[in-house]
Design a protein around this motif. Structure first.
Motif, PDB file in Angstrom:
ATOM      1  N   LYS A 122       2.289   1.691  -3.400  1.00 31.04           N
ATOM      2  CA  LYS A 122       1.307   2.150  -4.394  1.00 31.04           C
ATOM      3  C   LYS A 122       1.192   3.681  -4.321  1.00 31.04           C
ATOM      4  CE  LYS A 122      -3.514   1.223  -5.700  1.00 31.04           C
ATOM      5  NZ  LYS A 122      -4.221   2.444  -5.329  1.00 31.04           N
ATOM      6  N   HIS A 123       1.108   4.214  -3.103  1.00 32.94           N
ATOM      7  CA  HIS A 123       1.003   5.672  -2.931  1.00 32.94           C
ATOM      8  C   HIS A 123       2.272   6.377  -3.406  1.00 32.94           C
ATOM      9  CE1 HIS A 123      -2.189   4.804   0.342  1.00 32.94           C
ATOM     10  NE2 HIS A 123      -2.735   4.926  -0.856  1.00 32.94           N
ATOM     11  N   GLU A 165       2.284   6.505  -7.163  1.00 36.83           N
ATOM     12  CA  GLU A 165       1.280   7.476  -7.658  1.00 36.83           C
ATOM     13  C   GLU A 165       1.807   8.915  -7.675  1.00 36.83           C
ATOM     14  OE1 GLU A 165      -2.678   4.893  -6.398  1.00 36.83           O
ATOM     15  OE2 GLU A 165      -2.031   6.555  -5.125  1.00 36.83           O
ATOM     16  N   GLN A 166       2.822   9.184  -6.847  1.00 34.51           N
ATOM     17  CA  GLN A 166       3.405  10.545  -6.825  1.00 34.51           C
ATOM     18  C   GLN A 166       4.241  10.847  -8.067  1.00 34.51           C
ATOM     19  OE1 GLN A 166       5.636  11.458  -3.182  1.00 34.51           O
ATOM     20  NE2 GLN A 166       4.405   9.900  -2.182  1.00 34.51           N
ATOM     21  N   LEU A 170       0.820  -1.228   0.000  1.00 33.56           N
ATOM     22  CA  LEU A 170       0.000   0.000   0.000  1.00 33.56           C
ATOM     23  C   LEU A 170       0.853   1.277   0.000  1.00 33.56           C
ATOM     24  CD1 LEU A 170      -2.948   0.712  -0.283  1.00 33.56           C
ATOM     25  CD2 LEU A 170      -3.101   0.845   2.220  1.00 33.56           C
ATOM     26  N   PRO A 171       1.805   1.408   0.932  1.00 31.57           N
ATOM     27  CA  PRO A 171       2.671   2.599   0.869  1.00 31.57           C
ATOM     28  C   PRO A 171       3.408   2.701  -0.470  1.00 31.57           C
ATOM     29  CG  PRO A 171       3.017   1.444   2.948  1.00 31.57           C
ATOM     30  CD  PRO A 171       2.128   0.572   2.103  1.00 31.57           C
TER      31      PRO A 171
END
Ligand code: 13P
Ligand code: SF4
Length: 312
Positions: free
Chosen positions: A95-96, A99-100, A92-93
């Motif tokens: 993926k974030h 996305e940046q 999850l981290p």
């Protein structure tokens, strides 16, 4: 029980192949059909005709074998044999993080989970990372995960500016720079050879940097007789076996323990390997979605490595 004998009988009966990494205990390396680095192991997994793969390594390696062989049974002697580097990059981290940087390509070191592989465009190993990055267009923007030491090394060698995920291997990252300096003073003619998962201060002092297979080949070809080795202890088995007259001095860690054993690699034992082969478990299971998405960046790595002549 004579495990070697039983394993030999069972592997024939089950048409199984035993793939082992160089960090496995000596008796597992000695019984394996193939011993190698992550690149060699992935290639073996991609070409094997066996019905069952017994993976004597850690979880991400067995997962890689499963991604390449969705229809085969892949077993890992101890399912808890994880990897601190893979664990340093949770899905999850990550993926974030990705996305940046929407205009960046994602290159992940093979030491990551199957979930991270599904979010990656290309996988690399320590045996092909520099060459794969160099083969990409100069203006290609890249995120590199999860090993910041390997990523930093690639940036320095290639002059790239890859964005690095902040992960490390708990075994290599704590190898002591002070100990390296002391050992070099005590053995001025020795060559320092290091795995690129080591921190930059160790790598800066190295005469040669490479994957486990490359480090082993360097000691085999070299005319030098003493080597200061900055990696996990398991590799010493093959180094000493192929060059019995050479001296191999392992770099200790910063901790009180001077043995650089990877606790995960060393969870596998010959008895657990025998049981995994006999029972067909514990097996690696992945969802159809992960199998489909995770395979692509590994296949791309193998394709590029073949084209670049890094594997045959
Ligand atoms: P290689 O054997 O591919 O160099 O990788 C080392 C390692 O840390 C495996 O976990
Ligand atoms: Fe992971 Fe480091 Fe162990 Fe390799 S040596 S399996 S990178 S923890």
């Amino acid at each position: 029980m004579d495990f070697v004998n039983e394993i030999n009988k069972l592997r024939k009966e089950k048409n199984a192949i035993i793939l082992a990494h160089y960090y496995q205990v000596a008796e597992i390396q000695d019984i394996a059909d193939y011993v190698g680095d992550s690149l060699g192991l992935a290639q073996q997994a991609s070409t094997t005709k066996a019905d069952m793969i017994v993976f004597a390594g850690v979880h991400f390696m067995a997962e890689t074998a499963k991604l390449l062989n969705p229809e085969k049974l892949v077993v890992l002697p101890d399912l808890n044999a994880g990897c601190s580097l893979a664990d340093s990059c949770p899905p999850l981290p990550f993926k974030h993080f990705v996305e940046q940087y929407p205009d960046h390509m994602v290159i992940s070191y093979i030491n990551c989970s199957a979930d991270i592989k599904t979010m990656s465009d290309l996988i690399c190993t320590s045996g092909n990372a520099v060459q794969l990055v160099e083969a990409l267009p100069k203006d290609q923007k890249i995120i590199f995960a999860p090993d910041k030491n390997l990523g930093g090394y690639i940036n320095r060698i290639t002059g790239r500016d890859m964005i690095l995920w902040d992960g490390t291997c708990e075994v290599h990252d704590i190898l002591s720079t002070e100990a390296v300096i002391r050992m070099k003073m005590e053995h001025p003619h020795a060559k320092l050879i290091a795995h690129p998962e080591c921190k930059a201060t160790v790598l800066e002092l190295a005469d040669f940097i490479g994957s486990t297979t490359a480090l082993l080949a360097y000691t085999q070809k070299s005319k030098d007789d003493t080597f200061i080795v900055a990696t996990e202890t398991g590799i010493l088995h093959q180094m000493q076996r192929s060059s019995p007259d050479k001296r191999f001095l392992i770099v200790p860690s910063d901790e009180t323990c001077s043995c650089n054993d990877c606790p995960y690699m060393k969870m596998n034992t010959i008895e657990k390997l025998y049981l995994a082969l006999k029972n067909g478990s514990p097996s690696i299971e992945l969802t159809p979605d992960v199998l489909e998405k995770g395979r692509k960046p590994i296949e791309k790595m193998l394709e590029m490595s073949l084209k670049l002549g890094l594997i045959k």
